[in-house]
Design a protein around this motif. Structure first.
Motif, PDB file in Angstrom:
ATOM      1  N   ARG A  88      -6.889 -19.291  28.460  1.00 15.34           N
ATOM      2  CA  ARG A  88      -7.074 -17.840  28.320  1.00 15.34           C
ATOM      3  C   ARG A  88      -5.841 -17.182  27.709  1.00 15.34           C
ATOM      4  N   ASN A  91      -5.454 -16.134  23.863  1.00 16.24           N
ATOM      5  CA  ASN A  91      -5.814 -14.756  23.479  1.00 16.24           C
ATOM      6  C   ASN A  91      -4.594 -13.854  23.365  1.00 16.24           C
ATOM      7  N   GLU A  92      -3.553 -14.190  24.119  1.00 16.97           N
ATOM      8  CA  GLU A  92      -2.403 -13.290  24.209  1.00 16.97           C
ATOM      9  C   GLU A  92      -1.340 -13.601  23.167  1.00 16.97           C
ATOM     10  N   THR A  94      -1.344 -16.062  20.562  1.00 15.64           N
ATOM     11  CA  THR A  94      -1.643 -16.430  19.176  1.00 15.64           C
ATOM     12  C   THR A  94      -2.022 -15.175  18.396  1.00 15.64           C
ATOM     13  N   TYR A  95      -1.888 -15.280  17.102  1.00 16.82           N
ATOM     14  CA  TYR A  95      -2.289 -14.158  16.271  1.00 16.82           C
ATOM     15  C   TYR A  95      -3.806 -13.975  16.286  1.00 16.82           C
ATOM     16  N   ARG A  98      -9.263 -16.565  19.791  1.00 16.84           N
ATOM     17  CA  ARG A  98      -9.779 -15.639  20.802  1.00 16.84           C
ATOM     18  C   ARG A  98     -11.010 -16.195  21.515  1.00 16.84           C
ATOM     19  N   ASP A  99     -11.217 -15.673  22.728  1.00 21.73           N
ATOM     20  CA  ASP A  99     -12.518 -15.750  23.417  1.00 21.73           C
ATOM     21  C   ASP A  99     -13.012 -17.164  23.651  1.00 21.73           C
ATOM     22  N   PHE A 100     -12.172 -18.016  24.206  1.00 19.28           N
ATOM     23  CA  PHE A 100     -12.589 -19.392  24.460  1.00 19.28           C
ATOM     24  C   PHE A 100     -13.507 -19.461  25.674  1.00 19.28           C
ATOM     25  N   VAL A 209       6.173 -16.951  14.361  1.00 17.82           N
ATOM     26  CA  VAL A 209       5.769 -15.638  14.873  1.00 17.82           C
ATOM     27  C   VAL A 209       5.027 -15.795  16.206  1.00 17.82           C
ATOM     28  N   ASN A 213       5.984 -14.425  19.875  1.00 21.34           N
ATOM     29  CA  ASN A 213       5.067 -13.752  20.810  1.00 21.34           C
ATOM     30  C   ASN A 213       5.188 -14.367  22.206  1.00 21.34           C
ATOM     31  N   LYS A 216       8.356 -13.331  23.920  1.00 21.46           N
ATOM     32  CA  LYS A 216       8.331 -11.935  24.392  1.00 21.46           C
ATOM     33  C   LYS A 216       7.496 -11.792  25.658  1.00 21.46           C
ATOM     34  N   ILE A 217       6.330 -12.432  25.666  1.00 19.61           N
ATOM     35  CA  ILE A 217       5.441 -12.317  26.827  1.00 19.61           C
ATOM     36  C   ILE A 217       6.076 -12.970  28.054  1.00 19.61           C
ATOM     37  N   HIS A 220       9.147 -11.148  29.341  1.00 19.21           N
ATOM     38  CA  HIS A 220       8.712  -9.910  30.000  1.00 19.21           C
ATOM     39  C   HIS A 220       8.324 -10.200  31.448  1.00 19.21           C
TER      40      HIS A 220
ATOM     41  N   TYR B  18     -20.368 -16.533  30.058  1.00 26.12           N
ATOM     42  CA  TYR B  18     -18.954 -16.333  29.755  1.00 26.12           C
ATOM     43  C   TYR B  18     -18.637 -14.862  29.487  1.00 26.12           C
ATOM     44  N   ILE B  28      -0.415  -8.225  28.764  1.00 27.33           N
ATOM     45  CA  ILE B  28       0.474  -8.016  27.617  1.00 27.33           C
ATOM     46  C   ILE B  28       0.545  -6.561  27.169  1.00 27.33           C
ATOM     47  N   VAL B  31       4.130  -5.379  26.668  1.00 22.97           N
ATOM     48  CA  VAL B  31       5.075  -6.232  25.933  1.00 22.97           C
ATOM     49  C   VAL B  31       5.225  -5.684  24.515  1.00 22.97           C
ATOM     50  N   LEU B  34       4.534  -7.535  19.802  1.00 21.75           N
ATOM     51  CA  LEU B  34       3.685  -8.711  19.568  1.00 21.75           C
ATOM     52  C   LEU B  34       2.964  -8.588  18.228  1.00 21.75           C
ATOM     53  N   LEU B  35       2.792  -9.716  17.583  1.00 22.28           N
ATOM     54  CA  LEU B  35       2.010  -9.736  16.350  1.00 22.28           C
ATOM     55  C   LEU B  35       0.659 -10.359  16.661  1.00 22.28           C
ATOM     56  N   ARG B  36      -0.334  -9.516  16.859  1.00 20.62           N
ATOM     57  CA  ARG B  36      -1.681  -9.961  17.216  1.00 20.62           C
ATOM     58  C   ARG B  36      -2.700  -9.261  16.328  1.00 20.62           C
ATOM     59  N   TRP B  37      -3.794  -9.944  16.099  1.00 21.80           N
ATOM     60  CA  TRP B  37      -4.836  -9.476  15.193  1.00 21.80           C
ATOM     61  C   TRP B  37      -5.359  -8.081  15.562  1.00 21.80           C
TER      62      TRP B  37
END
Lengths: 228, 228
Positions: A88, A91-92, A94-95, A98-100, A209, A213, A216-217, A220, B18, B28, B31, B34-37
């Motif tokens: 999970r 999702n936070e 990675t760029y 998502r949604d595994f 990058v 991330n 940073k997470i 924090h 799910y 997050i 935080v 962050l570089l996220r989509w």
């Protein structure tokens, strides 16, 4: 702290009776092209090393076959391990993955990689070794029968290697031949979608990058200075 | 071969029920940076990655804090592991570490590093994990109470990451602060002898050359084409 040797006091002392190997041991007599002190004097070896040490390196020279990124994270190694092995959290940090959701294959999840479009499927399994602190994220776009993309992580206690609390994370991708040629082009959501391997020249930037991330997470949440 | 998923036929199928995480998960929200989509559109992220991807990198940009070298070796992972964990083999594949004798401290050996002179002592312990295929060579010049130099190796089956038999070896050194300042200058055989850390700018070349020695020796003994 470094790796301390457990001896009451003073230096480890060689035991008597040691016989050193021959200068050129039998096992390497027939191996051509070795660079060893016995056959290449110091000055010559230093000159060769200096020659290999260029002022600048191209992307391909450094990242053509293997892309390794490194980061120091002010969080305990075990916390980094637990974080990286929970799917999970992709999702936070990675760029774009998502949604595994779990599938009918144990430990294999299906999600989306929204890097290039909204519908590319990504299948993933995370193999962790809690003693060695290795975390291998194995995944693939479009199909989940061959998880050929391997994000190899190793977490090392920073106490040991940098003399301070926290973790060093080493993250390597090897250039699997499928990066150069999509083995299942018919499974892409559209023939126009570029292939993940077309992005190899951006892997250093992209993974650094994402590693940042992660830093940073985790800082924090767990970091000394960062959390205060 | 890659990592095959064990399912009779067809793709892994998501289980029903799910619920995906929120686009910006609670953990997050606070935080920064962050570089996220969700917050940085694709085009912007690609532009940033392209900006980070320089045509050339200086030595310090790539190897200033961590030096990782990689090599493909046409020999089975277990054979590479057994070879790397036998201290007598350091005599063979390193340029200059020689003649390790056991000491009165279990698993700690004393040898010579003839890189700069004939009398520099080097103390060493090799910590291997046969399941994870990690090999950490911990050592130090002059003294054996703090083994602060860590040569971190990880051996990966090439089947998994390069789709061919053999091994990939990943070897990392982290810039421990002692590289910048010898913590025991009084133990050097002479005040004029340079310090191991003075060689950091040559570590990439030196370690790559030693990795190539390793490849030549192991392929000579175990390699398919090489041994024939």
């Amino acid at each position: 702290m470094t790796t301390s040797v457990d001896r009451p006091s003073g230096q480890p002392t060689p035991l008597p009776g040691y016989v050193p190997p021959a200068p050129i041991p039998d096992g390497i007599k027939d191996v051509p092209g070795l660079l060893r002190w016995e056959t290449t004097p110091r000055e010559e070896a230093m000159a060769l090393a200096a020659e290999l040490t260029k002022e600048s390196f191209t992307y391909d020279e450094v990242y053509g076959r293997f892309v390794t990124v490194h980061q120091y994270i002010d969080a305990p190694p075990r916390a980094v391990y637990e974080y990286l092995t929970d799917i999970r959290h992709l999702n936070e940090f990675t760029y774009s993955t998502r949604d595994f959701a779990p599938t009918d294959v144990p430990d294999v999840y299906q999600g989306r990689d929204v890097l290039l479009d909204d519908v590319t499927k990504i299948f993933m399994r995370i193999d962790g070794d809690p003693d060695a602190l290795t975390v291998d994220i194995r995944c693939a776009w479009d199909q989940g029968e061959e998880l050929w993309m391997n994000y190899l992580h190793r977490i090392v206690p920073a106490e040991t290697v940098l003399n301070k609390p926290g973790s060093v994370v080493i993250w390597t991708n090897c250039r699997h031949p499928y990066y150069d040629k999509n083995p299942y082009p018919e499974l892409a959501p559209s023939p126009e979608r570029p292939w993940v391997g077309d992005m190899w020249p951006l892997f250093y930037a992209g993974h650094q990058v994402e590693m940042d991330n992660l830093k940073k997470i985790l800082e924090h949440r767990f970091g000394g200075d960062a959390a205060s």
